[in-house]
Design a protein around this motif. Structure first.
Motif, PDB file in Angstrom:
ATOM      1  N   PRO A 102      -5.057   8.988  -8.297  1.00 12.87           N
ATOM      2  CA  PRO A 102      -4.396  10.139  -7.680  1.00 12.87           C
ATOM      3  C   PRO A 102      -4.038   9.871  -6.226  1.00 12.87           C
ATOM      4  N   MET A 103      -2.926  10.477  -5.787  1.00 11.62           N
ATOM      5  CA  MET A 103      -2.449  10.333  -4.412  1.00 11.62           C
ATOM      6  C   MET A 103      -2.396  11.709  -3.767  1.00 11.62           C
ATOM      7  N   PHE A 106       0.850  -1.187   0.000  1.00 12.77           N
ATOM      8  CA  PHE A 106       0.000   0.000   0.000  1.00 12.77           C
ATOM      9  C   PHE A 106       0.882   1.232   0.000  1.00 12.77           C
ATOM     10  N   ARG A 107       0.251   2.362  -0.304  1.00 12.71           N
ATOM     11  CA  ARG A 107       0.878   3.674  -0.176  1.00 12.71           C
ATOM     12  C   ARG A 107      -0.011   4.539   0.718  1.00 12.71           C
ATOM     13  N   TRP A 166       0.597  10.158  -9.403  1.00 16.61           N
ATOM     14  CA  TRP A 166      -0.424   9.161  -9.716  1.00 16.61           C
ATOM     15  C   TRP A 166       0.237   7.800  -9.727  1.00 16.61           C
ATOM     16  N   THR A 167      -0.403   6.835  -9.083  1.00 19.65           N
ATOM     17  CA  THR A 167       0.024   5.455  -9.235  1.00 19.65           C
ATOM     18  C   THR A 167      -0.887   4.828 -10.283  1.00 19.65           C
ATOM     19  N   VAL A 168      -0.303   4.042 -11.173  1.00 20.69           N
ATOM     20  CA  VAL A 168      -1.056   3.438 -12.267  1.00 20.69           C
ATOM     21  C   VAL A 168      -1.065   1.928 -12.036  1.00 20.69           C
ATOM     22  N   HIS A 190       3.886   7.997 -11.594  1.00 22.47           N
ATOM     23  CA  HIS A 190       4.437   9.152 -12.310  1.00 22.47           C
ATOM     24  C   HIS A 190       4.059  10.435 -11.593  1.00 22.47           C
ATOM     25  N   ASN A 191       5.013  11.362 -11.595  1.00 23.73           N
ATOM     26  CA  ASN A 191       4.821  12.667 -10.963  1.00 23.73           C
ATOM     27  C   ASN A 191       4.504  13.667 -12.059  1.00 23.73           C
ATOM     28  N   ALA A 192       3.277  14.155 -12.053  1.00 23.88           N
ATOM     29  CA  ALA A 192       2.816  15.042 -13.118  1.00 23.88           C
ATOM     30  C   ALA A 192       3.007  16.518 -12.782  1.00 23.88           C
ATOM     31  N   THR A 193       3.696  16.826 -11.676  1.00 26.31           N
ATOM     32  CA  THR A 193       3.809  18.210 -11.230  1.00 26.31           C
ATOM     33  C   THR A 193       5.268  18.686 -11.275  1.00 26.31           C
TER      34      THR A 193
END
Length: 383
Positions: free
Chosen positions: A151-152, A132-133, A142-144, A169-172
């Motif tokens: 989203p996290m 888990f996270r 986001w974890t895919v 992936h870090n979208a920021t």
């Protein structure tokens, strides 16, 4: 000319001792023990105190890790250590001081801080370890999981049963840290683990950043099970448990208590367990996860259980006691509770250090393993 046969040195070492309930120390007994060593045999009468103690004696120790130190070191690693094949994740595990330097928080549980830099991807893989996270601060990653982008955000709990493909992936433009929990030590000790690499890159279609994942749209409706769901794999099908719902549940329990209707596990102590919406059981086959809220000034009664736990302070401040150790704790701090060590907490939180005005504790444990084996035992408050 024949080569002499050498006998490998035996790892078994036996010592005859002059003690109550032990045989008399004689040359014949010494000779017997040498024979046992040569044949790799160990008599029970020399080991029973270690093999069958009166109560659990964990090798793990109560220990505290400060979030400010973990966060600083993770940020340093972000500047120095790349994410990619080989290392797979920029995850830094908690090593319990009683476990010989192994990257294990307890004999059955792994806990780590994971750190992802802006624009980075953690490559896809899968493993039999259940995971888990949990997000104590920040958002933007986001974890895919099996192609479903989740989203996290702060306070979100994101379980993922074993053998599911997953990447991050870090979208920021900002780095983000969170904690990982897995049953790596348990599967390592039982020699049951498998691991497989996936794709090096996720597709453009999986880089979307939806407000809700597909799993949430299907499963995150309280008390309602989709009839389209057929046979399900072990572990929860819901990939994100949002903080807003957890927060509301805890607040409502304390409000009910204030109204004189009960609802808490003990005075000033609200608690919820994350459950599988398809079964009502634990979210993962080997890991139990809960959130506890202790109102300011309240103190929980000491409780001890077989099996071990890891806690993270989600919000607020207070003091926690594990065995003979007591610490003052604040947001993000992590600590371990080994098997059969008594645990209690006192809240000193207020509006200046807690959104709820209380001490919020995130907890995960190996209780499902012990319950499945009929080895779970609790002394103190029943949860």
């Amino acid at each position: 000319m024949s080569t002499p046969v050498t006998t490998p040195k035996s790892p078994v070492r036996l010592r005859a001792v002059d003690a109550p309930d032990q045989p008399d120390v004689t040359p014949a007994l010494e000779d017997l023990y040498r024979g046992f060593e040569q044949e790799l045999l160990v008599p029970l009468w020399t080991e029973i105190g270690d093999l069958m103690p009166a109560h659990p004696r964990s090798r793990a120790l109560p220990h505290l890790w400060r979030w400010e130190h973990l966060r600083r070191l993770a940020a340093q690693a972000g500047d120095l250590v790349p994410v990619g094949r080989g290392g797979e994740r920029r995850a830094i595990a908690l090593a319990n001081p009683g476990l010989g330097g192994r990257p294990f928080a307890t004999p059955t549980l792994w806990a780590a801080i994971q750190y992802l830099m802006p624009g980075e991807d953690a490559p896809e893989h899968r493993h039999t370890q259940h995971a888990f996270r949990f997000v104590v601060e920040g958002e933007g990653v986001w974890t895919v999981v099996n192609g479903d982008a989740v989203p996290m955000r702060r306070g979100d709990f994101l379980p993922q049963a074993g053998w599911n493909w997953h990447a991050h992936h870090n979208a920021t433009a900002e780095p983000m840290a969170w904690i990982d929990g897995l049953d790596i030590p348990f599967q390592y000790a039982s020699e049951a683990q498998f691991f497989e690499f996936g794709r090096d890159e996720i597709s453009d279609a999986e880089r979307i950043t939806p407000e809700r994942s597909r799993s949430e749209r299907l499963w995150a409706h309280p008390g309602l099970r989709p009839l389209s769901a057929g046979r399900l794999a072990p572990g929860t099908p819901l990939l994100a448990y949002k903080w807003e719902f957890t927060d509301r549940a805890l607040a409502d329990q304390l409000a009910l208590e204030a109204d004189g209707h009960g609802g808490t596990v003990e005075p000033g102590h609200a608690a919820v367990r994350y459950t599988n919406p398809a079964t009502g059981g634990d979210v993962l086959p080997t890991i139990r996860v809960e959130m506890h809220r202790v109102a300011r000034g309240a103190e929980t009664a000491p409780v001890r259980e077989t099996g071990s736990s890891v806690y993270q302070v989600f919000d607020g401040s207070g003091t926690v006691t594990v065995g003979d150790r007591t610490w003052s704790v604040t947001r993000g701090d992590l600590f371990t509770v080994p098997s059969w060590e008594p645990f209690s907490a006192r809240s000193e939180a207020g509006s200046s250090d807690s959104d709820s005005g209380a001490l919020d504790l995130f907890r995960f444990s190996d209780a499902p393993i012990f319950e499945s084996l009929q080895l779970h035992r609790t002394e103190g408050t029943t949860r």
